[in-house]
Design a protein around this motif. Structure first.
Motif, PDB file in Angstrom:
ATOM      1  N   LEU A   1      70.664  92.803 129.512  1.00 42.38           N
ATOM      2  CA  LEU A   1      69.383  92.114 129.367  1.00 42.38           C
ATOM      3  C   LEU A   1      69.337  90.971 130.370  1.00 42.38           C
ATOM      4  CD1 LEU A   1      68.877  91.775 125.481  1.00 42.38           C
ATOM      5  CD2 LEU A   1      67.361  93.016 127.047  1.00 42.38           C
ATOM      6  N   THR A   2      68.186  90.773 130.987  1.00 37.51           N
ATOM      7  CA  THR A   2      67.968  89.660 131.905  1.00 37.51           C
ATOM      8  C   THR A   2      67.046  88.657 131.237  1.00 37.51           C
ATOM      9  OG1 THR A   2      68.214  91.080 133.846  1.00 37.51           O
ATOM     10  CG2 THR A   2      67.097  88.983 134.176  1.00 37.51           C
ATOM     11  N   ILE A   3      67.364  87.368 131.390  1.00 37.41           N
ATOM     12  CA  ILE A   3      66.536  86.324 130.797  1.00 37.41           C
ATOM     13  C   ILE A   3      66.172  85.313 131.878  1.00 37.41           C
ATOM     14  CG2 ILE A   3      68.579  85.022 130.014  1.00 37.41           C
ATOM     15  CD1 ILE A   3      66.885  84.181 127.545  1.00 37.41           C
ATOM     16  N   HIS A   4      64.911  84.900 131.893  1.00 36.12           N
ATOM     17  CA  HIS A   4      64.405  83.955 132.888  1.00 36.12           C
ATOM     18  C   HIS A   4      63.797  82.747 132.187  1.00 36.12           C
ATOM     19  CE1 HIS A   4      64.180  87.267 135.972  1.00 36.12           C
ATOM     20  NE2 HIS A   4      63.806  87.982 134.936  1.00 36.12           N
ATOM     21  N   GLY A   5      64.071  81.541 132.714  1.00 39.31           N
ATOM     22  CA  GLY A   5      63.284  80.374 132.352  1.00 39.31           C
ATOM     23  C   GLY A   5      62.080  80.298 133.280  1.00 39.31           C
ATOM     24  N   ARG A   6      61.289  79.244 133.123  1.00 38.59           N
ATOM     25  CA  ARG A   6      60.101  79.070 133.968  1.00 38.59           C
ATOM     26  C   ARG A   6      60.486  78.722 135.404  1.00 38.59           C
ATOM     27  NH1 ARG A   6      54.958  77.551 132.031  1.00 38.59           N
ATOM     28  NH2 ARG A   6      54.866  75.898 133.579  1.00 38.59           N
ATOM     29  N   SER A   7      59.769  79.311 136.354  1.00 40.22           N
ATOM     30  CA  SER A   7      59.880  78.912 137.757  1.00 40.22           C
ATOM     31  C   SER A   7      58.707  77.994 138.076  1.00 40.22           C
ATOM     32  CB  SER A   7      59.850  80.140 138.666  1.00 40.22           C
ATOM     33  OG  SER A   7      59.826  79.756 140.022  1.00 40.22           O
ATOM     34  N   ARG A   8      58.862  77.169 139.101  1.00 41.60           N
ATOM     35  CA  ARG A   8      57.787  76.251 139.495  1.00 41.60           C
ATOM     36  C   ARG A   8      56.765  76.912 140.421  1.00 41.60           C
ATOM     37  NH1 ARG A   8      62.104  71.267 140.057  1.00 41.60           N
ATOM     38  NH2 ARG A   8      61.929  70.608 137.878  1.00 41.60           N
ATOM     39  N   PHE A   9      57.052  78.142 140.840  1.00 31.19           N
ATOM     40  CA  PHE A   9      56.123  78.873 141.695  1.00 31.19           C
ATOM     41  C   PHE A   9      55.940  80.281 141.124  1.00 31.19           C
ATOM     42  CE2 PHE A   9      58.050  75.724 144.446  1.00 31.19           C
ATOM     43  CZ  PHE A   9      56.987  75.241 145.204  1.00 31.19           C
ATOM     44  N   PRO A  10      54.701  80.753 140.995  1.00 30.77           N
ATOM     45  CA  PRO A  10      54.475  82.139 140.557  1.00 30.77           C
ATOM     46  C   PRO A  10      54.905  83.112 141.647  1.00 30.77           C
ATOM     47  CG  PRO A  10      52.396  81.097 141.152  1.00 30.77           C
ATOM     48  CD  PRO A  10      53.449  80.023 141.235  1.00 30.77           C
ATOM     49  N   GLY A  11      54.909  84.394 141.302  1.00 30.14           N
ATOM     50  CA  GLY A  11      55.286  85.417 142.270  1.00 30.14           C
ATOM     51  C   GLY A  11      56.028  86.584 141.649  1.00 30.14           C
ATOM     52  N   LEU A  12      56.484  86.413 140.391  1.00 31.22           N
ATOM     53  CA  LEU A  12      57.175  87.505 139.709  1.00 31.22           C
ATOM     54  C   LEU A  12      56.152  88.434 139.066  1.00 31.22           C
ATOM     55  CD1 LEU A  12      59.701  88.924 138.529  1.00 31.22           C
ATOM     56  CD2 LEU A  12      59.613  87.276 136.630  1.00 31.22           C
ATOM     57  N   PHE A  13      56.284  89.729 139.364  1.00 29.01           N
ATOM     58  CA  PHE A  13      55.447  90.761 138.754  1.00 29.01           C
ATOM     59  C   PHE A  13      56.358  91.769 138.072  1.00 29.01           C
ATOM     60  CE2 PHE A  13      52.871  88.938 142.054  1.00 29.01           C
ATOM     61  CZ  PHE A  13      51.573  88.965 141.576  1.00 29.01           C
ATOM     62  N   ILE A  14      55.965  92.198 136.872  1.00 28.45           N
ATOM     63  CA  ILE A  14      56.744  93.201 136.163  1.00 28.45           C
ATOM     64  C   ILE A  14      55.852  94.402 135.848  1.00 28.45           C
ATOM     65  CG2 ILE A  14      58.227  91.428 135.141  1.00 28.45           C
ATOM     66  CD1 ILE A  14      56.833  91.908 132.465  1.00 28.45           C
ATOM     67  N   TRP A  15      56.509  95.543 135.670  1.00 31.03           N
ATOM     68  CA  TRP A  15      55.802  96.771 135.289  1.00 31.03           C
ATOM     69  C   TRP A  15      56.196  97.134 133.875  1.00 31.03           C
ATOM     70  CZ3 TRP A  15      56.349  95.379 140.161  1.00 31.03           C
ATOM     71  CH2 TRP A  15      55.349  95.731 141.082  1.00 31.03           C
ATOM     72  N   LEU A  16      55.191  97.298 133.021  1.00 30.52           N
ATOM     73  CA  LEU A  16      55.453  97.742 131.668  1.00 30.52           C
ATOM     74  C   LEU A  16      55.736  99.245 131.678  1.00 30.52           C
ATOM     75  CD1 LEU A  16      52.664  95.747 129.783  1.00 30.52           C
ATOM     76  CD2 LEU A  16      54.978  95.012 130.454  1.00 30.52           C
ATOM     77  N   LYS A  17      56.225  99.735 130.568  1.00 28.48           N
ATOM     78  CA  LYS A  17      56.640 101.138 130.512  1.00 28.48           C
ATOM     79  C   LYS A  17      55.478 102.086 130.772  1.00 28.48           C
ATOM     80  CE  LYS A  17      59.690 104.058 127.726  1.00 28.48           C
ATOM     81  NZ  LYS A  17      60.464 104.133 126.447  1.00 28.48           N
ATOM     82  N   ASP A  18      54.256 101.638 130.466  1.00 25.51           N
ATOM     83  CA  ASP A  18      53.091 102.506 130.673  1.00 25.51           C
ATOM     84  C   ASP A  18      52.537 102.425 132.101  1.00 25.51           C
ATOM     85  OD1 ASP A  18      51.886 100.041 130.760  1.00 25.51           O
ATOM     86  OD2 ASP A  18      50.625 100.331 128.987  1.00 25.51           O
TER      87      ASP A  18
END
Length: 381
Positions: free
Chosen positions: A253-270
């Motif tokens: 499992l990967t866990i992230h806290g908040r970043s100060r800059f946006p830019g992360l995109f994830i794909w849901l299973k669908d």
């Protein structure tokens, strides 16, 4: 489409109360069985229907979306900010100073990984490229043209095994000079992040109908890594610039806290593509490939990328105007299954439709194969 936010505090309170009761029983009883229960080797009985429902919600999120957001009172925004402040100073140093912590002989699993080293999975995996082409145009990932231009620091969290067949994956951490607070801050934040993962792992196991410690027992002495990335937004800031190409994480499992800059995109299973905005005081978790293995493919590893978006550019402008650092630092932690443990579908997941694709393999062998694919494990000279 948003992600579920799950408050871990009710489960934490139940867990602490239950451990206190078993500790008291062990003190009175003094028997070996009571001591085992106190040490967490015997599952505590969860009879609260509300908590059971919350555990089922965790399992459902991981199965159906591969991601969830949690609120853990032990992980404060202040802790995250102190960590980001230090890492911005570290990544802001000269390349020559940072490269003193580079350890290619240890597969870059401790110390710093410079930009231009790690190959994004989508650049080397033909099957993944075919999957990318099947996605709708508005959800299609960016295709990088070479290695990721991000820096990363790998910091080992928690105890290492006294004996292992995978020494390179369980090496001692590297401490850079000039940061007297480094060890305390990295260990403190890393421990809190892994502790949050352990709670989610317990809740997921209960929600999946497995014994409570099914996952956490396999995590014991795992090569967990606090692994912040540093992306230089003063150098790379064009719209669509790819810092981390479309990929899954090889760990549990990967866990992230908040970043100060946006830019992360994830794909849901669908197949939905979701820009990530972690609420204040919350943490984002994603399923990794080891969880996919243990669930016979029912929890697919979450796909994600980091790119410069319009929101990133707006945040760059705001940071520049206020004189803040232009290094985008992720507060990422990789929780692993122990290297010498065997990955294979657990319990009823052995009967999952795709379970036959997940043949038994030592977690360390699996990790080394994945590292070789993305150019982190180098062939001996």
């Amino acid at each position: 489409m948003g992600l579920s936010v799950i408050d871990l505090q009710p489960y934490l309170r139940w867990r602490e109360d239950s451990l206190a009761q078993t500790a008291a029983a062990a003190a009175v009883d003094g028997s070996e069985e009571s001591s085992k229960e106190f040490n967490g080797l015997v599952a505590m009985e969860l009879n609260d229907e509300g908590l059971r429902s919350s555990c089922e919600n965790v399992a459902t999120c991981l199965r159906e979306t591969g991601a969830l957001v949690v609120k853990d009172p032990r992980c404060s925004s202040k802790d995250n900010d102190e960590f980001l402040d230090m890492m911005e100073r570290y990544f802001g140093q000269s390349d020559a100073l940072k490269r003193k912590q580079e350890r290619p002989d240890l597969h870059y699993q401790v110390g710093v990984t410079p930009e231009g080293v790690e190959m994004p999975r989508c650049a080397v995996d033909k099957e993944l490229q075919q999957v990318m082409q099947t996605l709708p145009a508005d959800a299609r990932p960016h295709m990088p043209t070479g290695p990721d231009p991000k820096w990363r620091y790998m910091w080992r969290v928690g105890p290492r095994p006294s004996k292992t067949n995978f020494q390179e994956l369980n090496s001692e951490p590297v401490v850079p000079e000039g940061f007297p607070e480094w060890v305390e801050l990295m260990n403190g934040w890393g421990h809190k992040m892994i502790s949050a993962v352990e709670i989610v792992a317990e809740m997921a196991a209960i929600g999946f109908g497995l014994p409570r410690t099914s996952f956490t027992s396999m995590m014991a002495n795992g090569p967990h890594l606090l692994a912040p990335t540093g992306s230089n937004l003063s150098k790379y800031n064009e719209l669509g610039y790819v810092f981390a190409g479309y990929h899954y994480d090889l760990n549990f499992l990967t866990i992230h806290g908040r970043s100060r800059f946006p830019g992360l995109f994830i794909w849901l299973k669908d197949g939905h593509k979701v820009p990530v905005k972690v609420p204040e005081g919350c943490l984002l978790l994603q399923a990794g490939k080891q969880l996919e293995w243990l669930t016979g493919g029912e929890c697919a590893a979450g796909m994600h990328e980091v790119v410069v978006s319009e929101n990133t550019q707006e945040a760059i402008k705001a940071a520049r105007n206020s004189g803040r650092s232009l290094w985008r630092v992720s507060s990422t932690t990789f929780a692993h299954i122990a290297s010498d443990a065997v990955l294979q579908p657990l319990g009823h997941f052995a009967a999952a439709a795709g379970a036959h694709q997940y043949t038994p393999i030592h977690a360390g062998d699996f990790v080394e194969a994945e590292l070789a694919a993305i150019n982190l494990k180098r062939a001996p000279c």
